[in-house]
Write an enzyme that holds these catalytic residues in place. Structure first.
Site, PDB file in Angstrom:
ATOM      1  N   ARG A  71       0.822  -1.213   0.000  1.00 20.98           N
ATOM      2  CA  ARG A  71       0.000   0.000   0.000  1.00 20.98           C
ATOM      3  C   ARG A  71       0.852   1.258   0.000  1.00 20.98           C
ATOM      4  O   ARG A  71       0.509   2.242  -0.659  1.00 20.98           O
ATOM      5  CB  ARG A  71      -0.957  -0.017   1.199  1.00 20.98           C
ATOM      6  CG  ARG A  71      -1.882   1.201   1.310  1.00 20.98           C
ATOM      7  CD  ARG A  71      -2.510   1.634   0.004  1.00 20.98           C
ATOM      8  NE  ARG A  71      -3.187   0.560  -0.711  1.00 20.98           N
ATOM      9  CZ  ARG A  71      -3.556   0.637  -1.975  1.00 20.98           C
ATOM     10  NH1 ARG A  71      -3.290   1.734  -2.685  1.00 20.98           N
ATOM     11  NH2 ARG A  71      -4.167  -0.373  -2.551  1.00 20.98           N
TER      12      ARG A  71
ATOM     13  N   LYS B  90       2.171  24.706  -2.436  1.00 19.71           N
ATOM     14  CA  LYS B  90       0.842  24.143  -2.184  1.00 19.71           C
ATOM     15  C   LYS B  90       0.925  22.631  -2.295  1.00 19.71           C
ATOM     16  O   LYS B  90       0.493  22.008  -3.261  1.00 19.71           O
ATOM     17  CB  LYS B  90      -0.178  24.724  -3.166  1.00 19.71           C
ATOM     18  CG  LYS B  90      -0.413  26.214  -2.957  1.00 19.71           C
ATOM     19  CD  LYS B  90      -1.421  26.769  -3.948  1.00 19.71           C
ATOM     20  CE  LYS B  90      -1.633  28.259  -3.748  1.00 19.71           C
ATOM     21  NZ  LYS B  90      -2.584  28.837  -4.726  1.00 19.71           N
TER      22      LYS B  90
ATOM     23  N   LYS C 252       4.530  38.144  -0.460  1.00 23.17           N
ATOM     24  CA  LYS C 252       3.196  38.056  -1.032  1.00 23.17           C
ATOM     25  C   LYS C 252       2.309  39.155  -0.448  1.00 23.17           C
ATOM     26  O   LYS C 252       2.767  39.980   0.350  1.00 23.17           O
ATOM     27  CB  LYS C 252       2.630  36.658  -0.797  1.00 23.17           C
ATOM     28  CG  LYS C 252       3.402  35.583  -1.582  1.00 23.17           C
ATOM     29  CD  LYS C 252       2.802  34.216  -1.420  1.00 23.17           C
ATOM     30  CE  LYS C 252       1.457  34.078  -2.095  1.00 23.17           C
ATOM     31  NZ  LYS C 252       1.555  34.186  -3.577  1.00 23.17           N
TER      32      LYS C 252
ATOM     33  N   GLU D  91       5.150  39.899  -4.979  1.00 26.71           N
ATOM     34  CA  GLU D  91       3.884  39.747  -5.681  1.00 26.71           C
ATOM     35  C   GLU D  91       3.296  41.114  -5.994  1.00 26.71           C
ATOM     36  O   GLU D  91       3.295  42.009  -5.155  1.00 26.71           O
ATOM     37  CB  GLU D  91       2.907  38.945  -4.827  1.00 26.71           C
ATOM     38  CG  GLU D  91       1.537  38.770  -5.434  1.00 26.71           C
ATOM     39  CD  GLU D  91       0.590  38.005  -4.529  1.00 26.71           C
ATOM     40  OE1 GLU D  91      -0.509  38.526  -4.271  1.00 26.71           O
ATOM     41  OE2 GLU D  91       0.946  36.898  -4.075  1.00 26.71           O
TER      42      GLU D  91
ATOM     43  N   ASP E 182       0.249  38.412 -10.345  1.00 25.21           N
ATOM     44  CA  ASP E 182      -0.741  37.488  -9.799  1.00 25.21           C
ATOM     45  C   ASP E 182      -2.145  37.795 -10.315  1.00 25.21           C
ATOM     46  O   ASP E 182      -2.675  38.892 -10.107  1.00 25.21           O
ATOM     47  CB  ASP E 182      -0.727  37.551  -8.271  1.00 25.21           C
ATOM     48  CG  ASP E 182      -1.570  36.454  -7.648  1.00 25.21           C
ATOM     49  OD1 ASP E 182      -1.398  35.287  -8.039  1.00 25.21           O
ATOM     50  OD2 ASP E 182      -2.399  36.769  -6.767  1.00 25.21           O
TER      51      ASP E 182
END
Length: 282
Positions: free
Chosen positions: A99, A134, A166, A199, A221
């Protein structure tokens, strides 16, 4: 991507501990301890293969006496019915590894498959596809290995190897100028040599960054295609440019044609369907 083999080994050991704990009682209860068996790792869905190198480490960690014969390799295009590898040895050991091997390879192959499709869409253009942070906690190393196998470029591994200012950093710092100034002071004070990316959310912010300078990369962005072109023209090669936000298979070509240096996509790792693989006795 350079991967620390000790880090990979540590992650594999933790994953085995999570799954096995004090024993694989299903196998211990039903399969004789001395039984020897063979299994094939089968492809059940077309795509790009990733995670074979990790699977080999899993088998070795579970039982160094398992014998694995590798047929296909990371990055190979695969079709339903292909055999990736065969493994032979203790039946209990094969079941204990099954697994974890599949979970890792299915997710990595899903990421590599999606990444390859996006890379192929812009392959003839001078632009890089970039991954992001992410990622799944404690699985980032494997996910970034998979994006690289698919043909993307690893951006930053974490918060430690690059400075990315950011929107929230900028707002908390008191604006673009304050964020850049404080960052430059921090790097001077600590002696760290880190790239700075900032950003921007609109063309006015691009103008402000161009006035201030002091960065390496300007992120654009969620810009429209028209504004991306305008921003690239304004920047004029003074800084690297990175387009980000809502990058899809249908939009990436248009974004790339604006002249940006890089395109980042969080969807490479956080919106992925795993590729269907199985391990079957024979």
């Amino acid at each position: 991507m350079e991967v620390n083999p000790h880090e990979v080994s540590d992650l594999i050991r933790l994953a085995i501990l999570e799954d096995v704990a004090d024993g694989d009682h299903s196998s211990l209860a039903s399969v004789p301890a001395g039984k020897q068996q063979k299994a094939r790792l089968l492809v059940k869905q077309d795509g790009v293969l990733a995670g074979v190198s990790v699977a080999l480490q899993v088998f070795a960690e579970v039982d160094p006496n398992l014998e694995v014969s590798q047929i296909l390799h990371d990055g190979d295009a695969i079709r339903k019915g292909d055999i990736v590898l065969t493994v032979s040895g203790s039946a209990q050991s094969i079941l204990r590894a099954e697994r974890l091997v599949l979970n890792i390879m299915q997710r990595m192959s899903g990421i590599a498959t999606h990444t390859r499709r996006l890379v192929d869409a812009i392959r003839d253009l001078p632009v890089k596809l970039l991954d992001t942070r992410k990622t799944t906690p404690n699985f980032r190393v494997f996910e970034k290995m998979a994006t690289a196998i698919g043909g993307a470029h690893n951006h930053r591994m974490g918060l430690y190897d690059m400075i990315m200012l950011k929107d929230n950093h900028i707002d908390y710092a008191g604006g673009i100028e304050a964020a850049i100034r404080k960052t430059r002071e921090y790097l001077d004070r600590t002696g760290k040599n880190l790239k700075i990316e900032i950003e921007t959310r609109n063309l006015a912010e691009v103008d402000e960054v161009l006035r201030i300078g002091g960065v390496d990369i300007i992120m654009l962005d969620n810009f429209s295609i028209a504004d991306l072109r305008a921003a690239v023209e304004k920047i004029g090669g003074r800084f690297e440019t990175e387009a980000s936000g809502n990058i899809t298979e249908s939009s990436i070509r248009q974004v790339a044609e604006t002249g940006v240096d890089g395109i980042s996509s969080g969807a490479l790792t956080h919106q992925i369907n795993s590729l269907d693989l199985s391990l079957k006795a024979y």
